[in-house]
Write a protein that holds these residues in place. Structure first.
Motif, PDB file in Angstrom:
ATOM      1  N   ASN A  95      28.298  33.293  18.905  1.00 29.43           N
ATOM      2  CA  ASN A  95      27.625  32.049  18.522  1.00 29.43           C
ATOM      3  C   ASN A  95      26.163  32.035  18.954  1.00 29.43           C
ATOM      4  O   ASN A  95      25.288  31.578  18.214  1.00 29.43           O
ATOM      5  CB  ASN A  95      28.366  30.840  19.103  1.00 29.43           C
ATOM      6  N   GLY A  96      25.882  32.547  20.142  1.00 29.61           N
ATOM      7  CA  GLY A  96      24.498  32.637  20.604  1.00 29.61           C
ATOM      8  C   GLY A  96      23.672  33.564  19.724  1.00 29.61           C
ATOM      9  O   GLY A  96      22.516  33.273  19.419  1.00 29.61           O
ATOM     10  N   SER A  97      24.269  34.665  19.300  1.00 28.87           N
ATOM     11  CA  SER A  97      23.573  35.602  18.417  1.00 28.87           C
ATOM     12  C   SER A  97      23.292  34.956  17.064  1.00 28.87           C
ATOM     13  O   SER A  97      22.212  35.125  16.493  1.00 28.87           O
ATOM     14  CB  SER A  97      24.409  36.870  18.223  1.00 28.87           C
ATOM     15  N   ARG A  98      24.248  34.207  16.561  1.00 30.28           N
ATOM     16  CA  ARG A  98      24.035  33.501  15.294  1.00 30.28           C
ATOM     17  C   ARG A  98      22.876  32.517  15.412  1.00 30.28           C
ATOM     18  O   ARG A  98      22.050  32.403  14.503  1.00 30.28           O
ATOM     19  CB  ARG A  98      25.295  32.736  14.885  1.00 30.28           C
ATOM     20  N   SER A  99      22.825  31.813  16.521  1.00 33.06           N
ATOM     21  CA  SER A  99      21.734  30.859  16.729  1.00 33.06           C
ATOM     22  C   SER A  99      20.382  31.566  16.748  1.00 33.06           C
ATOM     23  O   SER A  99      19.410  31.087  16.164  1.00 33.06           O
ATOM     24  CB  SER A  99      21.928  30.094  18.040  1.00 33.06           C
ATOM     25  N   VAL A 100      20.328  32.702  17.420  1.00 36.43           N
ATOM     26  CA  VAL A 100      19.085  33.475  17.471  1.00 36.43           C
ATOM     27  C   VAL A 100      18.667  33.891  16.064  1.00 36.43           C
ATOM     28  O   VAL A 100      17.505  33.749  15.674  1.00 36.43           O
ATOM     29  CB  VAL A 100      19.254  34.724  18.366  1.00 36.43           C
ATOM     30  N   LEU A 101      19.610  34.396  15.288  1.00 34.95           N
ATOM     31  CA  LEU A 101      19.293  34.842  13.929  1.00 34.95           C
ATOM     32  C   LEU A 101      18.864  33.673  13.045  1.00 34.95           C
ATOM     33  O   LEU A 101      17.956  33.807  12.225  1.00 34.95           O
ATOM     34  CB  LEU A 101      20.489  35.575  13.326  1.00 34.95           C
ATOM     35  N   ARG A 102      19.494  32.516  13.214  1.00 35.26           N
ATOM     36  CA  ARG A 102      19.104  31.326  12.452  1.00 35.26           C
ATOM     37  C   ARG A 102      17.674  30.916  12.806  1.00 35.26           C
ATOM     38  O   ARG A 102      16.869  30.599  11.918  1.00 35.26           O
ATOM     39  CB  ARG A 102      20.061  30.177  12.771  1.00 35.26           C
ATOM     40  N   ARG A 103      17.359  30.927  14.101  1.00 40.53           N
ATOM     41  CA  ARG A 103      15.998  30.565  14.523  1.00 40.53           C
ATOM     42  C   ARG A 103      14.978  31.560  13.981  1.00 40.53           C
ATOM     43  O   ARG A 103      13.886  31.179  13.568  1.00 40.53           O
ATOM     44  CB  ARG A 103      15.911  30.475  16.042  1.00 40.53           C
ATOM     45  N   ARG A 104      15.322  32.843  13.995  1.00 40.17           N
ATOM     46  CA  ARG A 104      14.412  33.857  13.440  1.00 40.17           C
ATOM     47  C   ARG A 104      14.147  33.589  11.968  1.00 40.17           C
ATOM     48  O   ARG A 104      13.013  33.661  11.505  1.00 40.17           O
ATOM     49  CB  ARG A 104      15.030  35.252  13.560  1.00 40.17           C
ATOM     50  N   LYS A 105      15.213  33.316  11.231  1.00 37.86           N
ATOM     51  CA  LYS A 105      15.089  33.069   9.791  1.00 37.86           C
ATOM     52  C   LYS A 105      14.217  31.838   9.541  1.00 37.86           C
ATOM     53  O   LYS A 105      13.319  31.866   8.694  1.00 37.86           O
ATOM     54  CB  LYS A 105      16.470  32.873   9.167  1.00 37.86           C
ATOM     55  N   THR A 106      14.455  30.784  10.287  1.00 35.56           N
ATOM     56  CA  THR A 106      13.671  29.562  10.134  1.00 35.56           C
ATOM     57  C   THR A 106      12.204  29.830  10.451  1.00 35.56           C
ATOM     58  O   THR A 106      11.312  29.368   9.730  1.00 35.56           O
ATOM     59  CB  THR A 106      14.222  28.451  11.057  1.00 35.56           C
ATOM     60  N   ALA A 107      11.952  30.576  11.502  1.00 31.96           N
ATOM     61  CA  ALA A 107      10.570  30.877  11.887  1.00 31.96           C
ATOM     62  C   ALA A 107       9.866  31.708  10.810  1.00 31.96           C
ATOM     63  O   ALA A 107       8.693  31.476  10.509  1.00 31.96           O
ATOM     64  CB  ALA A 107      10.534  31.621  13.224  1.00 31.96           C
ATOM     65  N   ARG A 108      10.591  32.660  10.219  1.00 26.85           N
ATOM     66  CA  ARG A 108       9.989  33.485   9.153  1.00 26.85           C
ATOM     67  C   ARG A 108       9.689  32.661   7.909  1.00 26.85           C
ATOM     68  O   ARG A 108       8.712  32.921   7.219  1.00 26.85           O
ATOM     69  CB  ARG A 108      10.919  34.633   8.770  1.00 26.85           C
ATOM     70  N   GLU A 109      10.531  31.682   7.619  1.00 27.89           N
ATOM     71  CA  GLU A 109      10.361  30.905   6.394  1.00 27.89           C
ATOM     72  C   GLU A 109       9.364  29.763   6.545  1.00 27.89           C
ATOM     73  O   GLU A 109       8.889  29.223   5.553  1.00 27.89           O
ATOM     74  CB  GLU A 109      11.710  30.335   5.951  1.00 27.89           C
TER      75      GLU A 109
END
Length: 190
Positions: A95-109
């Motif tokens: 779940n923590g890894s998913r959150s990190v990936l979601r934040r990365r995606k949001t930051a890129r977009e």
């Protein structure tokens, strides 16, 4: 194509199976961890490797695992037994890894809203009235039209270079430039 995907699947299965075997060999499964400290010593590196496979960054993986252990510490008294702690950790790492990936995606977009830079008085004074009108009209254009014209006429880039820089096709660059010039003409009154 199906043969290729099976080959890739087989490679992934072999690689991850090998890592799983290495992790399992390092842990004595017959002796359950008695304390959080024991669990940390036994499972930390395994959880870090899991997180690295998910987030592809060792430092971020370490942070994810540290957060998982922190959460486990807070909930230690609520666990039914020490074996449940491993499942808790695994879930927390995923779940923590998913959150990190979601934040990365949001930051890129994320694209911050355009804020016109205030020009200095000296630079405006150096421009003729006609040039000042062009700069003012450029600021009123939509983002993509402004980018295309600036890259074309200020950056002196070709259509292909503009297409690459903006991530659109050459045809889109041509049509955008044409529309932008028409819009500028209207904005400048003639």
């Amino acid at each position: 194509m199906a043969g290729d995907s099976r080959g890739v699947e087989r490679s992934v299965e072999q690689t991850l199976g090998h890592l799983r075997t290495l992790d399992s060999a390092a842990i004595d499964a017959s002796a359950p961890p008695l304390t959080l400290e024991d669990l940390y010593r036994q499972q930390r590196m395994r959880m870090v490797r899991l997180a690295i496979l998910l987030v592809d960054d060792p430092a971020t993986a370490e942070d994810v695992v540290q957060e998982a252990f922190t959460g486990l510490y807070r909930n230690w008294s609520g666990l039914r037994d020490a074996r449940a702690a491993i499942g808790y950790l695994r879930t927390a790492v995923v779940n923590g890894s998913r959150s990190v990936l979601r934040r990365r995606k949001t930051a890129r977009e994320y694209q911050p809203p355009h804020q016109a830079d205030a020009r200095s008085a000296e630079s405006l004074a150096m421009l003729t009235a006609e040039h000042q009108a062009v700069v003012a009209a450029l600021a009123k254009l939509p983002r993509r039209q402004r980018e295309v014209l600036v890259l074309r006429y200020y950056g002196n880039l070709s259509e292909a270079e503009i297409a690459e820089a903006t991530g659109v096709s050459r045809g889109t660059v041509k049509s955008t430039a044409s529309r932008a010039l028409d819009a500028l003409q209207k904005l400048m009154g003639g």
